[in-house]
Design a protein around this motif. Sequence first.
Motif, PDB file in Angstrom:
ATOM      1  N   LYS A 152       0.836  -1.197   0.000  1.00 16.39           N
ATOM      2  CA  LYS A 152       0.000   0.000   0.000  1.00 16.39           C
ATOM      3  C   LYS A 152       0.876   1.254   0.000  1.00 16.39           C
ATOM      4  O   LYS A 152       2.074   1.199   0.273  1.00 16.39           O
ATOM      5  CB  LYS A 152      -0.912   0.008   1.229  1.00 16.39           C
ATOM      6  CG  LYS A 152      -1.886  -1.156   1.291  1.00 16.39           C
ATOM      7  CD  LYS A 152      -2.741  -1.091   2.552  1.00 16.39           C
ATOM      8  CE  LYS A 152      -3.713  -2.255   2.616  1.00 16.39           C
ATOM      9  NZ  LYS A 152      -4.552  -2.213   3.853  1.00 16.39           N
ATOM     10  N   SER A 153       0.246   2.382  -0.285  1.00 17.09           N
ATOM     11  CA  SER A 153       0.952   3.656  -0.247  1.00 17.09           C
ATOM     12  C   SER A 153       1.352   3.998   1.182  1.00 17.09           C
ATOM     13  O   SER A 153       0.627   3.693   2.135  1.00 17.09           O
ATOM     14  CB  SER A 153       0.057   4.761  -0.815  1.00 17.09           C
ATOM     15  OG  SER A 153       0.650   6.035  -0.658  1.00 17.09           O
ATOM     16  N   ASP A 154       2.508   4.627   1.339  1.00 20.89           N
ATOM     17  CA  ASP A 154       3.002   5.062   2.644  1.00 20.89           C
ATOM     18  C   ASP A 154       2.636   6.532   2.826  1.00 20.89           C
ATOM     19  O   ASP A 154       3.058   7.388   2.043  1.00 20.89           O
ATOM     20  CB  ASP A 154       4.522   4.867   2.703  1.00 20.89           C
ATOM     21  CG  ASP A 154       5.123   5.317   4.018  1.00 20.89           C
ATOM     22  OD1 ASP A 154       5.394   4.450   4.859  1.00 20.89           O
ATOM     23  OD2 ASP A 154       5.333   6.532   4.191  1.00 20.89           O
ATOM     24  N   ILE A 155       1.836   6.848   3.854  1.00 20.14           N
ATOM     25  CA  ILE A 155       1.337   8.209   4.043  1.00 20.14           C
ATOM     26  C   ILE A 155       2.478   9.198   4.264  1.00 20.14           C
ATOM     27  O   ILE A 155       2.424  10.346   3.798  1.00 20.14           O
ATOM     28  CB  ILE A 155       0.319   8.279   5.206  1.00 20.14           C
ATOM     29  CG1 ILE A 155      -0.232   9.695   5.387  1.00 20.14           C
ATOM     30  CG2 ILE A 155       0.921   7.761   6.486  1.00 20.14           C
ATOM     31  CD1 ILE A 155      -1.020  10.213   4.218  1.00 20.14           C
ATOM     32  N   SER A 156       3.543   8.765   4.949  1.00 24.15           N
ATOM     33  CA  SER A 156       4.673   9.667   5.181  1.00 24.15           C
ATOM     34  C   SER A 156       5.338  10.057   3.869  1.00 24.15           C
ATOM     35  O   SER A 156       5.706  11.221   3.657  1.00 24.15           O
ATOM     36  CB  SER A 156       5.694   9.008   6.113  1.00 24.15           C
ATOM     37  OG  SER A 156       5.167   8.828   7.406  1.00 24.15           O
ATOM     38  N   HIS A 157       5.521   9.089   2.975  1.00 22.40           N
ATOM     39  CA  HIS A 157       6.074   9.398   1.656  1.00 22.40           C
ATOM     40  C   HIS A 157       5.089  10.252   0.849  1.00 22.40           C
ATOM     41  O   HIS A 157       5.490  11.181   0.139  1.00 22.40           O
ATOM     42  CB  HIS A 157       6.379   8.109   0.892  1.00 22.40           C
ATOM     43  CG  HIS A 157       7.664   7.448   1.287  1.00 22.40           C
ATOM     44  ND1 HIS A 157       8.881   8.088   1.233  1.00 22.40           N
ATOM     45  CD2 HIS A 157       7.918   6.188   1.729  1.00 22.40           C
ATOM     46  CE1 HIS A 157       9.838   7.258   1.627  1.00 22.40           C
ATOM     47  NE2 HIS A 157       9.278   6.102   1.940  1.00 22.40           N
ATOM     48  N   HIS A 158       3.801   9.931   0.941  1.00 25.99           N
ATOM     49  CA  HIS A 158       2.785  10.661   0.173  1.00 25.99           C
ATOM     50  C   HIS A 158       2.816  12.157   0.487  1.00 25.99           C
ATOM     51  O   HIS A 158       2.770  12.999  -0.421  1.00 25.99           O
ATOM     52  CB  HIS A 158       1.403  10.085   0.480  1.00 25.99           C
ATOM     53  CG  HIS A 158       0.277  10.762  -0.232  1.00 25.99           C
ATOM     54  ND1 HIS A 158       0.143  10.749  -1.605  1.00 25.99           N
ATOM     55  CD2 HIS A 158      -0.771  11.501   0.242  1.00 25.99           C
ATOM     56  CE1 HIS A 158      -0.941  11.428  -1.952  1.00 25.99           C
ATOM     57  NE2 HIS A 158      -1.507  11.904  -0.856  1.00 25.99           N
ATOM     58  N   VAL A 159       2.916  12.485   1.771  1.00 25.25           N
ATOM     59  CA  VAL A 159       2.954  13.891   2.182  1.00 25.25           C
ATOM     60  C   VAL A 159       4.191  14.584   1.610  1.00 25.25           C
ATOM     61  O   VAL A 159       4.121  15.715   1.115  1.00 25.25           O
ATOM     62  CB  VAL A 159       2.926  13.990   3.722  1.00 25.25           C
ATOM     63  CG1 VAL A 159       3.260  15.405   4.188  1.00 25.25           C
ATOM     64  CG2 VAL A 159       1.559  13.572   4.247  1.00 25.25           C
TER      65      VAL A 159
END
Length: 283
Positions: A152-159
């Motif tokens: 899944k996507s990593d929220i920390s990287h997404h930000v």
Amino acid sequence: MKYTLLTFILYLLPFSLDHQHTYASTVEYPPSPISFQIDMQNWDSIDESLPRKSTFTVIDVESGMSFDVQRRAGSGHADVQPLTKKDTKIMKAIYNGTWSWHRRAVLILAHDSSLIPASMHGMPHGAGALQNGFPGHFCIHFAGSTTHRTGKSDISHHVMILKAAGRIDEYMNNLPSSQLLNVFLVTIKNGDQGLAEKISISKHRNIKRELNKIEKIEAMQWSILQTKETDSSSSLVKEIPVEVKLFIKDRGPVKTNLTFTLVRASPISPWKVNIDPFLSSVK
């Protein structure tokens, strides 16, 4: 030509960051002797345009420092290594001399002179093949990237990707309260005081000085106990309970339950997080 272009990009980078209120899928700058564009690309296209064994330049958005890497592997994101010992030294300097899992906003300078928003962490792990003084590889995520462990996507990287693309303000200003709180905690985990300040309020006049306390946080986990989003169209105050686990430098592990208060000036204004109770737990 590459170094001339890189010098020009680094010169303009602070100006592009000062104008993050302008958003588009492709951000074009005024004509210049050397032109470039920030181009948000999905992982599927990145996987083809930056194949294994390809080399490219990583530009750290916050510091403007840059170094070269080679992609060695990775599915869902790029597993890369600094190209030389000099590149390893620059990367470590970006992380203030200490390897870290903190995500940072970066721009990838591709061979076609486009700039691709991305996010990197700074922790060597796994195998490495280059004689570069770097004990392993590190990860770079792009839009649509996933982690090996979760798929899944990593929220920390997404930000951080949105920060690199100049879209982070628009993103945060339109989040409901519980999602904004989650992003706030991500910024604390990443040690990004600038982003945390954008969405914080405090009774203290010098909020920047208060946010310096997050430098003591070496690791962080949390669980937002309220799972359903219940913002009403007219609500101006929201209280959200969170279980927080911290590892604080010179203090050790801390587990606490906090209630975060979020406020907004009007029903169409963005939410802000009162940071005082959280920072009181980081002493």
